[in-house]
Motif scaffolding. Structure first.
Motif, PDB file in Angstrom:
ATOM      1  N   GLY A 197       3.582  58.466  68.698  1.00  0.00           N
ATOM      2  CA  GLY A 197       4.472  58.938  67.934  1.00  0.00           C
ATOM      3  C   GLY A 197       4.884  60.428  68.208  1.00  0.00           C
ATOM      4  O   GLY A 197       6.038  60.976  68.103  1.00  0.00           O
ATOM      5  N   GLY A 198       3.983  61.113  69.026  1.00  0.00           N
ATOM      6  CA  GLY A 198       4.498  62.327  69.657  1.00  0.00           C
ATOM      7  C   GLY A 198       5.754  62.104  70.710  1.00  0.00           C
ATOM      8  O   GLY A 198       6.542  63.040  70.561  1.00  0.00           O
ATOM      9  N   PHE A 199       5.845  60.976  71.404  1.00  0.00           N
ATOM     10  CA  PHE A 199       6.896  60.999  72.296  1.00  0.00           C
ATOM     11  C   PHE A 199       8.253  60.613  71.602  1.00  0.00           C
ATOM     12  O   PHE A 199       9.091  61.321  71.602  1.00  0.00           O
ATOM     13  CB  PHE A 199       6.577  59.640  73.120  1.00  0.00           C
ATOM     14  CG  PHE A 199       7.917  59.117  73.671  1.00  0.00           C
ATOM     15  CD1 PHE A 199       8.334  59.792  74.669  1.00  0.00           C
ATOM     16  CD2 PHE A 199       8.367  58.006  73.369  1.00  0.00           C
ATOM     17  CE1 PHE A 199       9.518  59.364  75.403  1.00  0.00           C
ATOM     18  CE2 PHE A 199       9.619  57.401  74.113  1.00  0.00           C
ATOM     19  CZ  PHE A 199      10.139  58.171  74.886  1.00  0.00           C
ATOM     20  N   LEU A 200       8.208  59.876  70.471  1.00  0.00           N
ATOM     21  CA  LEU A 200       9.223  59.718  69.714  1.00  0.00           C
ATOM     22  C   LEU A 200       9.767  60.771  68.845  1.00  0.00           C
ATOM     23  O   LEU A 200      10.984  61.394  68.997  1.00  0.00           O
ATOM     24  CB  LEU A 200       8.783  58.677  68.320  1.00  0.00           C
ATOM     25  CG  LEU A 200      10.142  57.588  68.224  1.00  0.00           C
ATOM     26  CD1 LEU A 200      10.467  56.975  69.561  1.00  0.00           C
ATOM     27  CD2 LEU A 200       9.622  56.542  67.293  1.00  0.00           C
TER      28      LEU A 200
ATOM     29  N   MET B 200     -11.178  55.278  67.682  1.00  0.00           N
ATOM     30  CA  MET B 200     -10.324  54.358  68.136  1.00  0.00           C
ATOM     31  C   MET B 200      -9.101  53.945  67.106  1.00  0.00           C
ATOM     32  O   MET B 200      -7.920  53.694  67.620  1.00  0.00           O
ATOM     33  CB  MET B 200     -11.139  53.316  68.460  1.00  0.00           C
ATOM     34  CG  MET B 200     -10.272  52.231  69.500  1.00  0.00           C
ATOM     35  SD  MET B 200     -10.297  53.068  71.306  1.00  0.00           S
ATOM     36  CE  MET B 200      -9.029  52.096  72.008  1.00  0.00           C
ATOM     37  N   SER B 201      -9.621  53.736  65.887  1.00  0.00           N
ATOM     38  CA  SER B 201      -8.421  53.262  64.888  1.00  0.00           C
ATOM     39  C   SER B 201      -7.430  54.339  64.794  1.00  0.00           C
ATOM     40  O   SER B 201      -6.258  53.979  64.477  1.00  0.00           O
ATOM     41  CB  SER B 201      -9.183  52.862  63.451  1.00  0.00           C
ATOM     42  OG  SER B 201     -10.348  53.484  63.287  1.00  0.00           O
ATOM     43  N   LEU B 202      -7.973  55.454  64.569  1.00  0.00           N
ATOM     44  CA  LEU B 202      -6.911  56.742  64.408  1.00  0.00           C
ATOM     45  C   LEU B 202      -6.011  56.915  65.911  1.00  0.00           C
ATOM     46  O   LEU B 202      -4.691  56.968  65.755  1.00  0.00           O
ATOM     47  CB  LEU B 202      -7.461  58.084  64.228  1.00  0.00           C
ATOM     48  CG  LEU B 202      -7.761  58.259  62.640  1.00  0.00           C
ATOM     49  CD1 LEU B 202      -8.367  59.482  62.638  1.00  0.00           C
ATOM     50  CD2 LEU B 202      -6.675  58.360  61.831  1.00  0.00           C
ATOM     51  N   ALA B 203      -6.544  56.460  66.934  1.00  0.00           N
ATOM     52  CA  ALA B 203      -5.986  56.438  68.206  1.00  0.00           C
ATOM     53  C   ALA B 203      -4.784  55.402  68.346  1.00  0.00           C
ATOM     54  O   ALA B 203      -3.615  55.830  68.747  1.00  0.00           O
ATOM     55  CB  ALA B 203      -6.877  56.595  69.168  1.00  0.00           C
TER      56      ALA B 203
ATOM     57  N   ALA C 233      -5.295  59.020  72.180  1.00  0.00           N
ATOM     58  CA  ALA C 233      -4.709  60.092  71.195  1.00  0.00           C
ATOM     59  C   ALA C 233      -4.081  60.954  72.014  1.00  0.00           C
ATOM     60  O   ALA C 233      -2.920  61.559  71.811  1.00  0.00           O
ATOM     61  CB  ALA C 233      -5.641  60.463  70.416  1.00  0.00           C
ATOM     62  N   GLY C 234      -4.206  61.195  73.227  1.00  0.00           N
ATOM     63  CA  GLY C 234      -3.799  62.228  74.069  1.00  0.00           C
ATOM     64  C   GLY C 234      -2.279  61.923  74.362  1.00  0.00           C
ATOM     65  O   GLY C 234      -1.544  62.805  74.745  1.00  0.00           O
ATOM     66  N   LEU C 235      -2.080  60.681  74.501  1.00  0.00           N
ATOM     67  CA  LEU C 235      -0.802  60.409  74.570  1.00  0.00           C
ATOM     68  C   LEU C 235       0.270  61.036  73.787  1.00  0.00           C
ATOM     69  O   LEU C 235       1.320  61.432  74.252  1.00  0.00           O
ATOM     70  CB  LEU C 235      -0.587  58.930  74.671  1.00  0.00           C
ATOM     71  CG  LEU C 235      -1.101  58.189  75.710  1.00  0.00           C
ATOM     72  CD1 LEU C 235      -0.712  56.583  75.587  1.00  0.00           C
ATOM     73  CD2 LEU C 235      -0.764  58.351  77.156  1.00  0.00           C
ATOM     74  N   SER C 236      -0.126  61.157  72.566  1.00  0.00           N
ATOM     75  CA  SER C 236       0.727  61.501  71.557  1.00  0.00           C
ATOM     76  C   SER C 236       0.788  62.978  71.747  1.00  0.00           C
ATOM     77  O   SER C 236       1.871  63.712  71.680  1.00  0.00           O
ATOM     78  CB  SER C 236       0.193  61.405  70.109  1.00  0.00           C
ATOM     79  OG  SER C 236       1.096  61.540  69.293  1.00  0.00           O
TER      80      SER C 236
ATOM     81  N   LEU D 234       0.987  53.600  67.073  1.00  0.00           N
ATOM     82  CA  LEU D 234       1.658  52.420  66.094  1.00  0.00           C
ATOM     83  C   LEU D 234       2.775  53.239  65.606  1.00  0.00           C
ATOM     84  O   LEU D 234       3.740  52.889  65.501  1.00  0.00           O
ATOM     85  CB  LEU D 234       0.850  52.185  65.081  1.00  0.00           C
ATOM     86  CG  LEU D 234       1.280  50.909  64.420  1.00  0.00           C
ATOM     87  CD1 LEU D 234       1.511  49.593  65.098  1.00  0.00           C
ATOM     88  CD2 LEU D 234       0.759  50.544  62.944  1.00  0.00           C
ATOM     89  N   LEU D 235       2.514  54.669  65.396  1.00  0.00           N
ATOM     90  CA  LEU D 235       3.423  55.615  64.988  1.00  0.00           C
ATOM     91  C   LEU D 235       4.789  55.593  65.745  1.00  0.00           C
ATOM     92  O   LEU D 235       5.930  56.196  65.451  1.00  0.00           O
ATOM     93  CB  LEU D 235       2.932  57.233  64.607  1.00  0.00           C
ATOM     94  CG  LEU D 235       2.191  57.366  63.479  1.00  0.00           C
ATOM     95  CD1 LEU D 235       1.700  58.893  63.509  1.00  0.00           C
ATOM     96  CD2 LEU D 235       3.095  57.106  62.223  1.00  0.00           C
ATOM     97  N   GLY D 236       4.455  55.297  67.205  1.00  0.00           N
ATOM     98  CA  GLY D 236       5.693  55.442  68.211  1.00  0.00           C
ATOM     99  C   GLY D 236       6.334  54.107  68.202  1.00  0.00           C
ATOM    100  O   GLY D 236       7.655  54.222  68.583  1.00  0.00           O
ATOM    101  N   LEU D 237       5.634  53.030  67.774  1.00  0.00           N
ATOM    102  CA  LEU D 237       6.186  51.708  67.991  1.00  0.00           C
ATOM    103  C   LEU D 237       6.771  51.277  66.671  1.00  0.00           C
ATOM    104  O   LEU D 237       7.733  50.472  66.680  1.00  0.00           O
ATOM    105  CB  LEU D 237       5.063  50.787  68.410  1.00  0.00           C
ATOM    106  CG  LEU D 237       4.819  50.995  69.822  1.00  0.00           C
ATOM    107  CD1 LEU D 237       3.693  50.068  70.326  1.00  0.00           C
ATOM    108  CD2 LEU D 237       6.153  50.744  70.797  1.00  0.00           C
ATOM    109  N   ALA D 238       6.378  51.738  65.337  1.00  0.00           N
ATOM    110  CA  ALA D 238       6.746  51.230  64.080  1.00  0.00           C
ATOM    111  C   ALA D 238       7.212  52.264  63.442  1.00  0.00           C
ATOM    112  O   ALA D 238       6.681  52.334  62.254  1.00  0.00           O
ATOM    113  CB  ALA D 238       5.824  50.278  63.642  1.00  0.00           C
TER     114      ALA D 238
END
Lengths: 494, 504
Positions: A397-400, A462-465, A386-389, A470-474
């Motif tokens: 998703g945060g990256f996008l 984990m599922s939210l993470a 989740a920290g990635l975002s 997924l928000l970044g990839l789809a």
């Protein structure tokens, strides 16, 4: 047949609003099983309704429904578009995760009932904020959501939580008061409260400016935007983990959502360019100051809470960027909103993960993180994912979102925003990794993971993470949904 | 046609990625103590990938190319593309990954955190493949960042103060570099439009006319961002610090993963984003040549003063990777051939050296050069491999290193930059000055310390530790001796240049 009628827009929007609170009434009945059945039902029904809404919006792009058949100014209007749909989807996802997290928490009893009843009321309040088309109803919705949040903070029972709750209550009430004053001014000047009618009557007259200033002040206070953020970290960090998740992911987003709606759709011509810029500057300071404070925290949950203060600032970037009416406005719009949504998912995941970590490690101090990679690998992994975002690193998703915002800021040649976007990402990496790196230390010889914490809690985090990745990839359907709701450069620029 | 080629064209990039990504996820899901199963998954993925790569080599050799595109919304596209240049890097990483996996399994046999290690290890390789496959800068950046993050747990693996400090240093450098790179990529996109490595942005030519300064600044940003990973001086500070990582990690970091990702990115930017004509028109080649030359010499000079084996190797990497950058900056066909050949050659040679240094450290506790006295008698096979790698680094014929230096020299003459030749010669002398003393100590001096007796009838170290090094050493020799064969790295580099970079 019956299902078809139920899913008509005319019923769909009211159902979305009243359903959670209506289900909460069932909780008054005895029976421990209800504590799982009722919220499950709420999540499932909301999901179905949102799917239907998605279909309906796909055809019309924007739905406006009048309750009881009365038109404006008498009737009560509900309005749905891609933006509202996206926010309700986020809410449902977070609630589903909270449900999973609390699956084993309450075998019976009063506490569980209060927890879910409040949460379901909060949910109805949020949906009303997303859908309402009337300034006064919006006030009521904000109050429901706000008071629900205040009550939930106190559920943990800790003294710090009570102090935090009092502060939260006072400031939330003050925020509502400012908002209500603004609404009263508008009603006095125009005699209407319906958003479309207000938009038609809005001019840059002093009274309108004063009204918008009051409303904005109230909403900024409720959204904990710097320098009005002081109430947030103690409140969010002292609540129970699922409550912190809901507050940080959802409750503070509702006033921001409203701010966006009002500035871009209702009062686009009222404030001058410098006011739009001022909001952006507030956002920039929030990012820097919030990150700086997050870097100095020694407790995991406080760090996450200060990170919320910082992350909310990015949304305000959309005000100067999308207002100027350049070709980059749409990108800034989609980027800022995608950021808000991915932050919601990721931040909820982090609070849930932090809750599971604290139960396993016995403390949320930074030193306690030593050996976490052995003692609590799954929650730690969820926290990092989740920290990635939050750090705006791919694939998330945060990256996008940051890519879009940065690209818009560059095209607008708004260098200060470019700088804050880049530095903010580095600071986020700094404050998160300060907690994650010590986890690589080997655990102390005698250390054993505490018994607390169930697999459900880790699974929820984990599922939210994973969803935030997924928000970044789809993200394509979501970005399309968001860009559909962009008010458009032509409407905004005077 | 091998049966593998029956997949649709877009399937291959995904299959290549899956060969490392699926093992990574599987390893995280397996129980901590399922050691055998984990090794099986690991080696299975690595082996399968080698097979796919071979099929690809055949296909690309015959002129095929394979693409996969996934739109992400708002005009962004995840583009994976296999061309001859991508395949050069993929082949290198597939081969060395397989070898390093065997080595790492043997090296970390008693480690308590094997699951975490091998999970991130596979993720790291998946990111490297992704970098090679990237068809545009957006995709490149995604995998580039993924590589940064998946490497962190490997660098900090041991979890002591020193490892954590190294992890922090590593992140400080690489994340700052990424921010600069991101700025460069986005600015380019905003100023010149989006493009891919196949079709550069349309606005480049116009922008070169209207505002060459903008393009120059963007170029500087891109190179600075990539230069952190490629350890161009003065952005190299993280590399020596990261030496605390276990030997297989250092081997991978120096040979294929991190530093190569930076170098590969620079090659892409120079040849596929800017292109030779634009590079020449904007006079961007020479400054890069100068920076690379300075790094080559300074890196070697500092390496000379290091007494720890791994630190000396680290500074040698700083110097050697800049050969790749140097070759790219010359903007001539021969220089480019040298650059690409060295991308492979440096990887094979450096991994040999690190494999051996790891064995010295693990089995005999040797960290410093002056502890190597008499090592040749105690560990003949390992020391032979080490010597082969070292001689290759110096550039002694017929080792692989000689081939790359030869082409770099020719390339510089072709570019009219004769002053590069003394740099190359000087660096070779410096290489000799820091690699020959350890060889001399090992082979010609008597042992100073009583090492634990070698058990009778056993190898000098576990066979699975020795074999990867020996294999890599033989590859380094083979790449030099058989350089004229159609499957050698040099010939593949020639193929790339002939095919994709025909010059006016």
């Amino acid at each position: 047949m019956a299902a078809g009628v139920l899913l008509q827009p005319g019923l769909l929007l009211p159902l979305l609003v009243v359903l959670p609170a209506g289900l909460a009434a069932i909780l008054l009945l005895p029976g421990a099983a209800l504590l799982r059945v009722v919220p499950s039902l709420a999540v499932a029904l909301q999901a179905v309704l949102l799917l239907a809404l998605g279909q309906a919006i796909g055809h019309e792009q924007r739905l406006l429904v009048w309750l009881g058949g009365w038109d404006a100014p008498l009737g009560i209007g509900l309005r749905a578009d891609g933006l509202a749909l996206a926010f309700m989807l986020m809410t449902t996802a977070v609630m589903a995760a909270v449900l999973l997290h609390q699956w084993r928490a309450y075998s019976s009893g009063r506490e569980g009932r209060i927890f879910w009843a409040l949460l379901l009321f909060l949910w109805s309040g949020l949906n009303t904020v997303y859908l309402s088309h009337d300034l006064f109803n919006l006030y009521v919705a904000l109050e429901i959501a706000g008071l629900g949040g205040v009550a939930l903070v106190a559920l943990s029972g800790a003294t710090t939580a009570l102090v935090a709750q009092m502060r939260y209550l006072l400031l939330a009430t003050m925020g509502s008061l400012f908002y209500l004053l603004g609404v009263a001014l508008i009603y006095a000047a125009l005699g209407v409260l319906d958003l479309t009618l207000v938009a038609e009557g809005a001019t840059a007259a002093p009274v309108m400016l004063a009204a918008l200033a009051l409303i904005t002040l109230g909403l900024l206070l409720k959204a904990a935007i710097w320098p009005l953020h002081l109430w947030l970290p103690p409140a969010h960090s002292s609540a129970l983990p699922p409550i912190s998740a809901v507050l940080s992911a959802l409750a503070v987003k509702a006033p921001l959502y409203l701010l966006l709606r009002l500035w871009f759709e209702v009062f686009p011509n009222v404030p001058g360019p410098s006011a739009w810029t001022l909001l952006g500057v507030l956002g920039a300071v929030a990012v820097l100051w919030g990150s700086f404070l997050a870097l100095r925290q020694e407790r995991l949950k406080l760090m996450i809470a200060y990170s919320t203060v910082a992350q909310l600032g990015y949304l305000l970037f959309v005000f100067p960027l999308a207002q100027a009416g350049g070709g980059w406005g749409g990108r800034a719009w989609s980027g800022a909103l995608l950021h808000l949504l991915s932050h919601g998912i990721a931040k909820a995941a982090m609070f849930l993960a932090a809750g599971a970590l604290v139960l396993r490690l016995g403390s949320d101090q930074r030193e306690a993180m030593s050996g976490a990679s052995r003692l609590a690998p799954v929650p730690l992994f969820a926290l990092a994912l989740a920290g990635l975002s939050i750090m705006a690193l791919p694939p998330s998703g945060g990256f996008l979102a940051k890519w879009l915002l940065l690209s818009a800021a560059l095209e607008a040649r708004s260098w200060w925003q470019v700088a804050v976007l880049l530095v903010g990402g580095l600071l986020a990496a700094g404050y998160l990794l300060r907690f994650i790196l010590p986890a690589f230390r080997p655990p102390a010889e005698e250390a054993q993971p505490e018994r607390g914490g169930s697999g459900f809690q880790s699974a929820a985090a984990m599922s939210l993470a994973c969803l935030s990745l997924l928000l970044g990839l789809a993200a394509q359907p979501l970005i399309e949904l968001l860009s559909l709701s962009y008010p458009g450069a032509g409407e905004i620029s005077p | 046609m091998t049966p593998l080629l029956l997949l649709p064209g877009w399937g291959y990039p995904l299959l290549l990625l899956a060969c490392s990504l699926v093992p990574a996820v599987t390893i995280f899901l397996l129980p901590r103590d399922a050691q055998r199963l984990r090794n099986l998954v690991n080696l299975g993925g690595a082996g399968l990938k080698l097979l796919v790569v071979m099929a690809m080599l055949w296909g690309v050799y015959q002129g095929q190319s394979y693409s996969f595109a996934l739109p992400l919304g708002a005009g962004l596209e995840l583009l994976l593309h296999i061309d001859a240049l991508a395949l050069l890097f993929i082949t290198l990483s597939a081969l060395l990954w397989f070898v390093t996996t065997i080595y790492a399994i043997a090296y970390l046999q008693d480690d308590g955190e094997q699951r975490r290690f091998f999970g991130f290890f596979s993720l790291c390789v998946a990111s490297t493949v992704g970098i090679a496959l990237s068809g545009n800068l957006f995709t490149f950046f995604i995998f580039y960042e993924l590589l940064t993050l998946s490497t962190l747990p490997l660098v900090a693996h041991q979890g002591d103060d020193k490892s954590l400090a190294a992890g922090r240093t590593y992140l400080r450098y690489t994340l700052s570099g990424s921010a600069v790179l991101l700025l460069g990529i986005l600015w380019l996109e905003v100023a010149a439009g989006s493009g891919s490595f196949l079709e550069p942005p349309l606005g480049m030519a116009v922008l070169a006319q209207e505002s060459p300064i903008t393009l120059t600044v963007i170029f500087a940003l891109l190179i600075a961002g990539l230069g952190v990973k490629a350890a161009i001086m003065p952005l190299h500070g993280w590399l020596p610090a990261a030496m605390v990582a276990p030997a297989p990690v250092s081997a991978l970091l120096h040979a294929v993963a991190v530093v190569k990702a930076g170098a590969f990115g620079i090659v892409r930017v120079v040849f596929d984003v800017y292109g030779i004509e634009l590079m020449q028109a904007l006079h961007l080649g020479l400054p890069l040549t100068i920076v690379a030359s300075a790094t080559i010499l300074l890196g070697s000079l500092i390496a000379l003063r290091q007494e720890e084996i791994k630190r000396r190797l680290a500074y040698s990497t700083v110097s050697q990777v800049s050969y790749i950058v140097l070759g790219a900056s010359l903007l001539t066909p021969l220089g480019f051939i040298g650059c690409l050949a060295h991308l492979v050659h440096q990887g094979i040679m450096k991994i040999t050296l690190f494999f051996c240094a790891g064995i010295f450290q693990k089995k005999l506790g040797i960290h410093r050069i002056d502890e190597m006295d008499g090592l040749g008698a105690r560990m003949p096979l390992t020391m032979l491999a080490f010597s082969a790698g070292a001689l290759g680094m110096i550039g002694l014929p017929p080792m692989a290193g000689f081939i790359s230096k030869w082409y770099l020299g020719l390339g510089s003459l072709q570019a009219g930059q004769g002053w590069v030749i003394p740099v190359l010669v000087g660096s070779s002398l410096l290489n000799a000055a820091y690699f020959l003393p350890p060889l001399y100590r090992a082979w010609f001096r008597p042992a100073r310390v009583d090492w634990p007796e070698r058990p009778a009838g056993r190898w000098e170290a576990p066979l699975w530790l020795i074999l990867p090094g020996v294999f890599a050493a033989m590859a380094a020799l083979g790449a030099g001796v058989f350089a004229a064969f159609p499957v050698s790295p040099l010939e593949w580099a020639r193929l790339i240049v002939a095919r994709e970079y025909t010059l006016p």
